[in-house]
Design a protein around this motif. Structure first.
Motif, PDB file in Angstrom:
ATOM      1  N   GLU A   1       0.829  -1.197   0.000  1.00 18.72           N
ATOM      2  CA  GLU A   1       0.000   0.000   0.000  1.00 18.72           C
ATOM      3  C   GLU A   1       0.867   1.251   0.000  1.00 18.72           C
ATOM      4  OE1 GLU A   1      -1.147   0.960   4.561  1.00 18.72           O
ATOM      5  OE2 GLU A   1      -2.130  -0.826   3.727  1.00 18.72           O
ATOM      6  N   GLY A   2       0.365   2.286  -0.630  1.00 21.78           N
ATOM      7  CA  GLY A   2       1.112   3.538  -0.681  1.00 21.78           C
ATOM      8  C   GLY A   2       0.459   4.520  -1.637  1.00 21.78           C
ATOM      9  N   ASP A   3       1.160   5.610  -1.902  1.00 21.17           N
ATOM     10  CA  ASP A   3       0.659   6.705  -2.729  1.00 21.17           C
ATOM     11  C   ASP A   3       1.658   6.960  -3.849  1.00 21.17           C
ATOM     12  OD1 ASP A   3      -0.177   9.085  -3.865  1.00 21.17           O
ATOM     13  OD2 ASP A   3      -0.720  10.007  -1.960  1.00 21.17           O
ATOM     14  N   MET A   4       1.231   6.772  -5.085  1.00 26.81           N
ATOM     15  CA  MET A   4       2.138   6.926  -6.228  1.00 26.81           C
ATOM     16  C   MET A   4       2.637   8.359  -6.387  1.00 26.81           C
ATOM     17  SD  MET A   4      -0.627   6.535  -9.313  1.00 26.81           S
ATOM     18  CE  MET A   4      -2.097   7.576  -9.405  1.00 26.81           C
ATOM     19  N   PHE A   5       1.974   9.324  -5.751  1.00 23.98           N
ATOM     20  CA  PHE A   5       2.437  10.707  -5.822  1.00 23.98           C
ATOM     21  C   PHE A   5       3.572  10.973  -4.833  1.00 23.98           C
ATOM     22  CE2 PHE A   5      -1.831  11.150  -7.650  1.00 23.98           C
ATOM     23  CZ  PHE A   5      -1.522  11.863  -8.798  1.00 23.98           C
ATOM     24  N   GLU A   6       3.819  10.021  -3.957  1.00 17.80           N
ATOM     25  CA  GLU A   6       4.889  10.195  -2.978  1.00 17.80           C
ATOM     26  C   GLU A   6       6.111   9.348  -3.333  1.00 17.80           C
ATOM     27  OE1 GLU A   6       3.221   9.425   0.853  1.00 17.80           O
ATOM     28  OE2 GLU A   6       1.832  11.129   0.761  1.00 17.80           O
ATOM     29  N   VAL A   7       5.980   8.054  -3.347  1.00 20.29           N
ATOM     30  CA  VAL A   7       7.109   7.179  -3.683  1.00 20.29           C
ATOM     31  C   VAL A   7       6.575   5.860  -4.207  1.00 20.29           C
ATOM     32  CG1 VAL A   7       7.274   6.207  -1.351  1.00 20.29           C
ATOM     33  CG2 VAL A   7       9.298   6.223  -2.842  1.00 20.29           C
ATOM     34  N   ILE A   8       7.314   5.265  -5.149  1.00 19.81           N
ATOM     35  CA  ILE A   8       6.940   3.995  -5.776  1.00 19.81           C
ATOM     36  C   ILE A   8       8.012   2.954  -5.468  1.00 19.81           C
ATOM     37  CG2 ILE A   8       6.659   2.846  -8.017  1.00 19.81           C
ATOM     38  CD1 ILE A   8       5.437   5.497  -9.036  1.00 19.81           C
ATOM     39  N   PRO A   9       7.635   1.730  -5.096  1.00 20.97           N
ATOM     40  CA  PRO A   9       8.628   0.691  -4.793  1.00 20.97           C
ATOM     41  C   PRO A   9       9.580   0.444  -5.963  1.00 20.97           C
ATOM     42  CG  PRO A   9       6.427  -0.007  -4.125  1.00 20.97           C
ATOM     43  CD  PRO A   9       6.255   1.256  -4.912  1.00 20.97           C
ATOM     44  N   HIS A  10      10.815   0.113  -5.643  1.00 19.03           N
ATOM     45  CA  HIS A  10      11.832  -0.134  -6.670  1.00 19.03           C
ATOM     46  C   HIS A  10      11.618  -1.482  -7.360  1.00 19.03           C
ATOM     47  CE1 HIS A  10      14.514   3.305  -5.856  1.00 19.03           C
ATOM     48  NE2 HIS A  10      14.073   3.193  -4.608  1.00 19.03           N
ATOM     49  N   ALA A  11      11.902  -1.510  -8.661  1.00 19.25           N
ATOM     50  CA  ALA A  11      11.802  -2.737  -9.454  1.00 19.25           C
ATOM     51  C   ALA A  11      12.542  -2.516 -10.776  1.00 19.25           C
ATOM     52  CB  ALA A  11      10.345  -3.098  -9.712  1.00 19.25           C
ATOM     53  N   ASP A  12      12.712  -3.609 -11.534  1.00 19.86           N
ATOM     54  CA  ASP A  12      13.346  -3.487 -12.852  1.00 19.86           C
ATOM     55  C   ASP A  12      12.506  -2.639 -13.792  1.00 19.86           C
ATOM     56  OD1 ASP A  12      15.380  -5.155 -12.028  1.00 19.86           O
ATOM     57  OD2 ASP A  12      14.540  -6.958 -12.937  1.00 19.86           O
ATOM     58  N   ALA A  13      11.180  -2.733 -13.616  1.00 21.18           N
ATOM     59  CA  ALA A  13      10.275  -2.016 -14.511  1.00 21.18           C
ATOM     60  C   ALA A  13       8.994  -1.659 -13.754  1.00 21.18           C
ATOM     61  CB  ALA A  13       9.947  -2.861 -15.736  1.00 21.18           C
TER      62      ALA A  13
END
Length: 357
Positions: free
Chosen positions: A242-254
């Protein structure tokens, strides 16, 4: 000779126009008739007879009701839906009318893996439909039709209304399954090259589940707001975050973005895309966008849907829009993605793969 033969060409044109505008005037009746059939599970009832065509009485017997169904109303409903090619009608040797499925009504089966029935119920939900009555007001003075109708925006209402939230998630889930079949089939080489993927605004996880099921080597992250993730099902290989895409997005290859950016105006999209850029490796990362690319003169099978959805965005979102390739190009460059590739699929959205270098 008929009366129409005695009138001139201009009058014929005006009569044809009158007939056409009459169809548009009452187009909502078609939607409501189909909604009624979905709610009564008429397609499911016919399908349950293993391919056999069935009578009106057999349909009525399977309608769950505290009293006997109104047979005349049911007959008149089926008569219109047969005319619209939602169902077929033929006459048995005994003179009974027998009803069957068509390719259209097969998309309305509730228990089919590929069904738009939940999305049909979402789009015809009174809460979703009432903002359309504010459309002209929005054109005159701006604003959000949904907020004018309900006093809040759609995602805020969904966070507080469990029934709407379930209706919304189920509708999006049903369409996701349809679209993801095409995405996975066409973009198979693109998924092969990554080991971790975060689906931003992934809802209850339907898209990520389909990807991980097809590519089990991928570690999937389904990322959405808390009230959405709360309803997500557990899938092997998928973590719900859970989270807010306007704040931070989890790291991944894509990063995977399906039907997210069309919900937002350009400024908000740039913020989301910049956070996507921070979440992926600069040299090897990519953002996989599934959204419409409008073709102003397009005559493809799904091209009209993009323009219809563009008006849906006006009514239901705060600045959302469908975009032409020129608009996508400008948006992506502003967010730090100088290079992109558009891949068409057999659906109304396309795949837009954006690269930070």
């Amino acid at each position: 000779m008929g009366e129409i033969d005695s009138i001139n060409e201009e009058e014929i044109i005006m009569l044809q126009a009158q007939a056409q505008i009459s169809k548009y005037m009452f187009a909502f009746v078609d939607s409501m008739a189909i909604k009624c059939a979905v709610e009564l599970r008429i397609a499911d009832t016919i399908h349950s007879y293993n391919g056999q065509k069935i009578t009106l009485s057999q349909i009525a017997t399977n309608i769950h009701s505290s009293s006997s169904p109104h047979m005349d109303y049911l007959f008149r409903l089926m008569r219109l839906l047969v005319r619209r090619k939602i169902f077929t009608a033929s006459t048995s040797q005994d003179g009974d009318t027998l009803y069957g499925l068509t390719p259209i009504s097969r998309w309305l089966l509730h228990d089919s893996e590929l069904s738009v029935a939940p999305m049909f119920l979402l789009q015809t939900n009174p809460i979703i439909m009432s903002p359309w009555h504010w459309f002209s007001n929005c054109i005159k003075e701006g604003g959000i039709a949904f907020k004018k109708a309900h006093g809040c925006e759609i995602f805020e209402m969904a966070s507080k209304d469990d029934e709407l939230n379930n209706n919304f998630n189920n509708g999006m889930n049903s369409m996701t399954k349809c679209i993801m079949r095409e995405v996975i089939k066409v973009y198979k080489d693109g998924f092969n090259s990554i080991t971790s993927l975060v689906d931003v605004g992934g809802g209850i996880g339907a898209a990520m589940f389909e990807i991980v099921k097809a590519y089990p080597h991928i570690k999937g992250i389904n990322f959405d707001l808390p009230h959405v993730v709360l309803r997500a099902q557990k899938f092997e290989g998928v973590d719900h975050v859970e989270g807010d895409m306007f704040e931070v997005i989890p790291h991944a290859d894509a990063v995977f973005l399906k039907w997210v950016l069309h919900d937002w105006g350009d400024e908000d999209c740039v913020k989301i895309l910049k956070n996507c850029r921070k979440a992926i490796p600069i040299k090897t990362g990519k953002v996989i966008i599934v959204d419409a690319v409008l073709k102003l003169e397009g005559e493809g099978l799904f091209d009209d849907v993009g323009f219809i959805m563009d008006l849906v965005m006006i009514v239901h979102t705060s600045g959302g829009k469908e975009r032409t390739e020129d608009k996508w190009n400008k948006l992506l460059k502003e967010a730090g993605f100088p290079r992109y590739n558009i891949i068409e699929i057999s659906a109304w959205p396309s795949i837009i793969v954006a690269y930070p270098q």
